[in-house]
Design an enzyme around this catalytic site. Structure first.
Site, PDB file in Angstrom:
ATOM      1  N   ARG A  65       0.813  -1.092   0.037  1.00  0.00           N
ATOM      2  CA  ARG A  65      -0.133  -0.084   0.198  1.00  0.00           C
ATOM      3  C   ARG A  65       0.792   1.251  -0.170  1.00  0.00           C
ATOM      4  O   ARG A  65       0.273   2.348  -0.610  1.00  0.00           O
ATOM      5  CB  ARG A  65      -1.063   0.093   1.194  1.00  0.00           C
ATOM      6  CG  ARG A  65      -1.939   1.056   1.212  1.00  0.00           C
ATOM      7  CD  ARG A  65      -2.949   0.795   2.159  1.00  0.00           C
ATOM      8  NE  ARG A  65      -4.205   1.609   2.361  1.00  0.00           N
ATOM      9  CZ  ARG A  65      -4.366   2.665   3.102  1.00  0.00           C
ATOM     10  NH1 ARG A  65      -3.787   2.686   3.999  1.00  0.00           N
ATOM     11  NH2 ARG A  65      -5.514   3.502   2.906  1.00  0.00           N
ATOM     12  N   ILE A  91      -7.411   7.147  -0.726  1.00  0.00           N
ATOM     13  CA  ILE A  91      -7.283   5.677  -0.836  1.00  0.00           C
ATOM     14  C   ILE A  91      -8.190   4.947   0.292  1.00  0.00           C
ATOM     15  O   ILE A  91      -7.939   5.294   1.365  1.00  0.00           O
ATOM     16  CB  ILE A  91      -5.689   5.521  -0.961  1.00  0.00           C
ATOM     17  CG1 ILE A  91      -5.623   3.907  -1.079  1.00  0.00           C
ATOM     18  CG2 ILE A  91      -5.261   5.932   0.468  1.00  0.00           C
ATOM     19  CD1 ILE A  91      -4.019   3.315  -1.171  1.00  0.00           C
ATOM     20  N   SER A  92      -8.805   4.116  -0.126  1.00  0.00           N
ATOM     21  CA  SER A  92      -9.879   3.532   0.785  1.00  0.00           C
ATOM     22  C   SER A  92      -9.108   2.752   2.020  1.00  0.00           C
ATOM     23  O   SER A  92      -7.841   2.303   2.046  1.00  0.00           O
ATOM     24  CB  SER A  92     -10.774   2.667   0.120  1.00  0.00           C
ATOM     25  OG  SER A  92     -11.667   3.133  -0.948  1.00  0.00           O
ATOM     26  N   GLN A  93      -9.779   2.881   2.964  1.00  0.00           N
ATOM     27  CA  GLN A  93      -9.179   2.101   4.272  1.00  0.00           C
ATOM     28  C   GLN A  93      -9.167   0.484   3.936  1.00  0.00           C
ATOM     29  O   GLN A  93      -9.683  -0.179   3.058  1.00  0.00           O
ATOM     30  CB  GLN A  93     -10.539   2.276   5.359  1.00  0.00           C
ATOM     31  CG  GLN A  93     -10.153   1.269   6.594  1.00  0.00           C
ATOM     32  CD  GLN A  93     -11.788   1.342   7.432  1.00  0.00           C
ATOM     33  OE1 GLN A  93     -12.765   1.525   6.884  1.00  0.00           O
ATOM     34  NE2 GLN A  93     -11.528   1.208   8.682  1.00  0.00           N
TER      35      GLN A  93
END
Length: 246
Positions: A65, A91-93
């Site tokens: 990530r 950016i998503s969890q």
């Protein structure tokens, strides 16, 4: 001499925190610290919350990530939260990325459509699990960013297109699964049409100012069934005029 001592103190402080040196592209202890954080992320944020598919968990352990966030966000790359990536996007969890991935039940021969490439991280996770990923991003700088980051990370099975994701990617349809990473008031009909019979779509539905629902769509013999999985908060689905696309 005073400056030298200050520098040594700063380096020691960063070392204790597993500090990141963006100019070098490495964390204080090489990749070991990032790998440790990534493994902890999977164990504590994802597996502990009920995501259990072994292949999905392994993909989350493998997809790095920190390679898909701006340098300023690298120290927070494995935190339990979304992160800004510029242009009003996030950016998503990690948990949400893992859950959405698990819900489409990815298989090695799958061809998957993603709407909203963002930084490229969700596409990277999918690329660990399926044969081909086609990802569409309407914001031109982000499309270029995602394409460059995915290539640098070695993902050769992801194709990136800069376009209005409402219309999907017709020339490569049908898709075994569709993943949408922005909230839309309704499910775009072109995405339903491009979903293969027997396929699954995961999409956040709702407006920016109301509770959104993460909706699982299943297509069987031309008929759709939908299930609300959980309340979520995503950035809104951007259309052509909003992004300067004509």
């Amino acid at each position: 001499m005073k400056r030298t001592w200050l520098l040594l103190l700063l380096l020691a402080f960063l070392g204790l925190r597993g500090g990141w040196f963006p100019a070098a592209g490495l964390c204080q202890d090489g990749m070991d610290v990032m790998e440790e954080r990534r493994l902890a992320m999977v164990a504590e944020q994802i597996e502990a919350r009920g995501v259990s598919a072994p292949r999905v968990l392994e993909a989350m352990r493998r997809a790095e990530r920190h390679l898909f966030v701006p340098d300023s966000q690298v120290p927070f790359a494995y935190d339990d939260r979304p992160l800004p990536i510029g242009h009003g996007q996030t950016i998503s969890q990690p948990y949400i990325v893992a859950l959405m991935t698990e819900l489409i039940r990815p298989q090695p021969p799958f061809k998957v459509l993603e709407i909203g490439a963002g930084s490229g991280y969700q596409a990277a996770v999918l690329a660990e699990l399926v044969e081909e990923v086609y990802t569409v991003e309407i914001i031109a700088p982000l499309a270029k960013w995602a394409e460059a980051r995915l290539a640098a990370a070695g993902y050769e099975n992801v194709m990136v297109k800069q376009a209005d994701g409402y219309y999907g990617w017709e020339e490569h349809a049908p898709f075994d699964a569709v993943v949408v990473t922005a909230a839309t008031p309704h499910i775009p009909p072109p995405l339903i049409e491009q979903l293969k019979d027997g396929g699954r779509m995961i999409i956040p539905v709702g407006s920016r100012f109301r509770v959104q629902q993460l909706v699982l769509v299943e297509k069987e013999k031309g008929e759709l069934t939908t299930r609300n999985m959980l309340p979520v908060r995503f950035v809104p689905f951007t259309r052509g005029d909003d992004a300067g696309v004509r």
